[in-house]
Design an enzyme around this catalytic site. Structure first.
Site, short mmCIF file in Angstrom:
data_model
loop_
_atom_site.label_atom_id
_atom_site.label_comp_id
_atom_site.label_asym_id
_atom_site.label_seq_id
_atom_site.Cartn_x
_atom_site.Cartn_y
_atom_site.Cartn_z
N HIS A 1 -1.64 -1.81 -3.92
CA HIS A 1 -3.10 -1.36 -3.25
C HIS A 1 -2.39 0.22 -3.22
O HIS A 1 -2.24 1.15 -2.40
CB HIS A 1 -2.97 -1.78 -1.95
CG HIS A 1 -3.95 -1.34 -1.47
ND1 HIS A 1 -5.58 -1.97 -1.35
CD2 HIS A 1 -4.08 -1.14 0.12
CE1 HIS A 1 -6.06 -1.97 -0.87
NE2 HIS A 1 -5.72 0.05 -0.03
N SER B 1 0.72 -1.18 0.26
CA SER B 1 0.03 0.29 -0.11
C SER B 1 1.26 1.11 -0.11
O SER B 1 1.67 1.76 1.13
CB SER B 1 -0.57 -0.04 1.08
OG SER B 1 -1.54 1.21 1.49
N ASP C 1 -6.78 -5.42 5.14
CA ASP C 1 -6.44 -4.57 4.75
C ASP C 1 -5.55 -4.05 6.32
O ASP C 1 -6.49 -3.62 6.55
CB ASP C 1 -6.56 -3.84 3.95
CG ASP C 1 -5.76 -2.70 3.99
OD1 ASP C 1 -4.84 -2.20 4.10
OD2 ASP C 1 -6.70 -1.36 3.05
N MET D 1 -11.96 5.15 0.32
CA MET D 1 -12.78 4.99 1.64
C MET D 1 -13.43 5.99 1.33
O MET D 1 -12.71 6.96 1.91
CB MET D 1 -11.19 4.39 2.45
CG MET D 1 -11.22 3.36 2.68
SD MET D 1 -9.66 3.59 3.76
CE MET D 1 -8.66 3.47 2.28
N MET E 1 -9.30 8.38 -0.01
CA MET E 1 -9.52 8.43 1.56
C MET E 1 -10.24 10.17 1.10
O MET E 1 -9.83 10.87 0.50
CB MET E 1 -8.67 8.84 2.59
CG MET E 1 -7.98 7.55 2.78
SD MET E 1 -7.37 7.18 4.38
CE MET E 1 -6.16 5.60 3.95
N MET F 1 -11.40 -6.09 6.05
CA MET F 1 -10.38 -4.69 7.27
C MET F 1 -10.43 -5.40 8.56
O MET F 1 -10.65 -5.75 8.95
CB MET F 1 -11.27 -3.40 7.45
CG MET F 1 -11.05 -2.52 5.78
SD MET F 1 -10.12 -2.07 4.96
CE MET F 1 -8.56 -1.08 5.90
N HIS G 1 -8.42 1.51 -3.23
CA HIS G 1 -9.84 0.62 -2.42
C HIS G 1 -10.54 2.12 -2.26
O HIS G 1 -9.58 3.05 -1.51
CB HIS G 1 -8.57 0.45 -1.23
CG HIS G 1 -9.58 0.37 -0.06
ND1 HIS G 1 -8.36 0.31 1.21
CD2 HIS G 1 -10.78 0.48 0.12
CE1 HIS G 1 -9.68 0.15 2.42
NE2 HIS G 1 -10.70 0.37 1.89
N ASP H 1 -4.51 3.83 -1.63
CA ASP H 1 -5.90 4.17 -0.50
C ASP H 1 -6.41 4.90 -0.99
O ASP H 1 -5.87 6.20 -1.24
CB ASP H 1 -5.35 4.12 0.81
CG ASP H 1 -5.33 2.39 1.20
OD1 ASP H 1 -5.82 2.01 1.44
OD2 ASP H 1 -4.53 2.48 1.50
C1 DX5 Z 1 -5.34 1.28 5.94
C2 DX5 Z 1 -5.29 1.29 4.50
C3 DX5 Z 1 -4.48 0.48 4.50
C4 DX5 Z 1 -2.88 0.95 4.86
C5 DX5 Z 1 -2.53 -0.36 5.28
O1 DX5 Z 1 -7.27 2.60 6.27
O2 DX5 Z 1 -6.75 1.37 3.90
O3 DX5 Z 1 -4.23 0.03 3.20
O4 DX5 Z 1 -2.16 1.75 4.21
O5 DX5 Z 1 -1.43 0.39 6.24
P1 DX5 Z 1 -0.47 -0.35 6.97
O6 DX5 Z 1 -0.40 -2.04 6.64
O7 DX5 Z 1 0.81 0.31 7.83
O8 DX5 Z 1 -1.56 -0.53 8.37
ZN ZN Z 2 -6.52 -0.52 1.86
#
Ligand code: DX5
Ligand code: ZN
Length: 224
Positions: A32, A7, A174, A67, A36, A136, A65, A34
């Site tokens: 990956h 990620s 994740d 969010m 947000m 998650m 992903h 993310d």
């Molecule tokens: C959290 C994200 C993850 C995050 C995971 O909301 O969706 O993808 O990057 O990071 P680590 O591996 O550091 O928990």
């Molecule tokens: Zn993620």
């Protein structure tokens, strides 16, 4: 085949192409990303223009992903930017079946994401129209959190559900996965292992991905 999926949330965004090069040399073929929105989760990250720029620097599978609230509004933009898979939160979709259909119409794999507190039983009927499920293992929003142990029971239950339905859909996990708990996560039944800080905050991300791939392959051999 179990995949280690870095990620980029914990990568150095000023040197993203180099960071991506490092994990690819370690053997990662899925990245990956993310997204947000500051509403569904209390943090802000990237949008389609950044995905488009990343698309130009790599041939890796880009796993987006979302969010965000109202994810259906942005599916086409992320698909157009070069996403290979897009996952949406069960908790953010009023019409989940329809959103998954929208993603598939863009010829992109459609994933459903569950927050830690949402039981896998809600997926019972929708599994057939999803291409993968992301569980998650932390409350979404930030990298570097601790894996919530009960989520591994959800993985085992979902693995059982997909076997009963004879579905091959991958289970993605994740949050909070690192070298020490990786084998247990794989043995529970996960196929795509997202990992952010454990890779990008390590001294040598390339070597860390390689080591994780090895641990995952060994744990998977025991599982099969
Ligand atoms: C959290 C994200 C993850 C995050 C995971 O909301 O969706 O993808 O990057 O990071 P680590 O591996 O550091 O928990
Ligand atoms: Zn993620």
């Amino acid at each position: 085949m179990v995949e280690i999926v870095p990620s980029i949330l914990s990568a150095d965004f000023a040197h993203l192409a180099e960071e991506i090069g490092r994990v690819e040399r370690g053997g990662a073929s899925i990245l990956h990303l993310d997204v947000m929105d500051g509403h569904f989760v209390p943090n802000l990250t990237i949008g389609p223009p950044v995905v488009e720029s990343i698309r130009k620097t790599t041939r890796a599978h880009l796993d987006v992903h979302l969010m965000i609230e109202n994810p259906e509004r942005y599916v086409a933009a992320f698909a157009g930017a070069g996403a290979n898979s897009i996952s949406v939160h069960y908790e953010a979709c009023r019409h989940l079946d329809q959103v998954l259909g929208l993603i598939r119409e863009q010829h992109v794999q459609a994933g459903v994401v569950l927050n830690p507190a949402t039981p896998v039983s809600v997926l019972k009927d929708v599994l057939e129209v999803a291409d993968y499920v992301l569980l998650m293992s932390v409350n979404p929003g930030f990298g570097g959190q601790k894996l919530i142990p009960y989520v591994l029971n959800k993985v085992r239950r979902l693995d059982q559900m997909r076997r009963e339905k004879r579905l091959a859909l991958p289970i993605e996990i994740d949050g909070g996965v690192h070298l020490e708990n990786l084998a247990e996560v794989v043995r529970a039944g996960c196929d795509w292992i997202v990992t952010g800080s454990a890779v990008f905050h390590s001294r040598d991300p390339e070597a860390t991905v390689r080591e994780m791939r090895e641990i995952a392959a060994n744990a998977n051999a025991v599982r099969c």
